[in-house]
Design a protein around this motif. Structure first.
Motif, short mmCIF file in Angstrom:
data_model
loop_
_atom_site.label_atom_id
_atom_site.label_comp_id
_atom_site.label_asym_id
_atom_site.label_seq_id
_atom_site.Cartn_x
_atom_site.Cartn_y
_atom_site.Cartn_z
N GLN A 33 0.83 -1.20 0.00
CA GLN A 33 0.00 0.00 0.00
C GLN A 33 0.87 1.25 0.00
O GLN A 33 1.78 1.36 0.81
N TYR A 38 -6.57 6.55 4.17
CA TYR A 38 -7.44 5.45 3.78
C TYR A 38 -8.73 5.46 4.60
O TYR A 38 -8.70 5.73 5.80
N GLN A 39 -9.84 5.15 3.95
CA GLN A 39 -11.10 4.87 4.64
C GLN A 39 -11.06 3.38 4.94
O GLN A 39 -10.74 2.58 4.07
N VAL A 40 -11.38 3.01 6.19
CA VAL A 40 -11.28 1.61 6.59
C VAL A 40 -12.65 1.07 6.99
O VAL A 40 -13.26 1.55 7.95
N THR A 91 -11.11 6.57 9.28
CA THR A 91 -9.94 6.62 8.41
C THR A 91 -8.67 6.26 9.17
O THR A 91 -8.64 6.29 10.41
N LYS A 143 -6.94 1.50 -5.86
CA LYS A 143 -7.14 2.24 -4.62
C LYS A 143 -7.71 1.40 -3.47
O LYS A 143 -7.98 1.93 -2.41
N THR A 144 -7.87 0.09 -3.65
CA THR A 144 -8.52 -0.73 -2.64
C THR A 144 -7.70 -1.98 -2.29
O THR A 144 -7.22 -2.68 -3.19
N TRP A 145 -7.58 -2.25 -0.97
CA TRP A 145 -6.88 -3.42 -0.47
C TRP A 145 -7.77 -4.15 0.54
O TRP A 145 -8.44 -3.51 1.36
N TRP A 170 -9.46 -1.43 2.96
CA TRP A 170 -8.83 -0.11 2.98
C TRP A 170 -9.00 0.51 1.60
O TRP A 170 -8.53 -0.04 0.60
N THR A 171 -9.65 1.66 1.55
CA THR A 171 -9.85 2.39 0.30
C THR A 171 -9.09 3.70 0.38
O THR A 171 -9.37 4.53 1.26
N ARG A 172 -8.17 3.90 -0.51
CA ARG A 172 -7.33 5.11 -0.50
C ARG A 172 -8.16 6.30 -0.98
O ARG A 172 -8.70 6.29 -2.06
#
Length: 178
Positions: A33, A38-40, A91, A143-145, A170-172
């Motif tokens: 990453q 990041y929004q979690v 976040t 952008k997503t993990w 996790w979205t960046r």
């Protein structure tokens, strides 16, 4: 049964996450990453080992967009549900590790490995004196993990979570932390 916020279980994982980062990932692997905000979205489950009474189970969720959190506690036949309205998005700021921070983490727990599972997935294992943690990081898109974490605590603790498992998305949302 007492109310144990979902954030408490999240805190356990968050505090131990830097341990897995001590293993150096292959350079430029797609699952690594990049730094940023990041929004979690989070959900977790753990059994609670108690000295007296039936073992308990805590399950929790946090909505990344709203910050809304909920959890369910079960002990024997009793079940209690709790909910908290979020005040802002949930976040996390991911920063590039400094050499000093990485050295301190390695000193406190020197046994770290990282394995390439496939071109989009890495598996980190930290085997420390008090905890063993496996963290699998999979890149979904640019952008997503998806991150799955399992932990096993070692030794006798007065209140212990048995093998907590956490699933995160996790979205960046930004290149820089606010």
């Amino acid at each position: 049964m007492k109310h144990i916020p979902s954030l408490a279980l999240f805190g356990v994982v968050s505090l131990h996450s830097p341990l897995s980062a001590s293993a150096e990932a292959p350079k430029h692997h797609r699952a690594v990453q990049p730094p940023g905000l990041y929004q979690v979205d989070w959900e977790g489950r753990a059994e609670i080992i108690q000295e007296k009474g039936a073992p308990g189970v805590i399950e929790g969720k946090i909505d990344g967009a709203s910050g809304d959190a909920s959890n369910r506690l079960r002990s024997g036949a009793a079940t209690r549900d709790f909910a908290e309205k979020g005040k802002k998005p949930h976040t996390q700021c991911l920063q590039a590790g400094t050499p000093a921070a990485q050295a301190a983490s390695k000193a406190s727990c020197p046994d770290h490995t990282v394995k390439t599972v496939d071109p989009d997935t890495l598996s980190y294992v930290s085997n420390c004196p008090t905890i063993q943690m496996t963290r699998t990081v999979k890149r979904i898109d640019d952008k997503t993990w998806a991150i799955d974490t399992t932990m096993k605590f070692k030794g006798n603790m007065p209140t212990q979570f048995a093998s907590p498992a956490v699933r995160e998305r996790w979205t960046r949302v930004s290149d820089v932390c606010k």
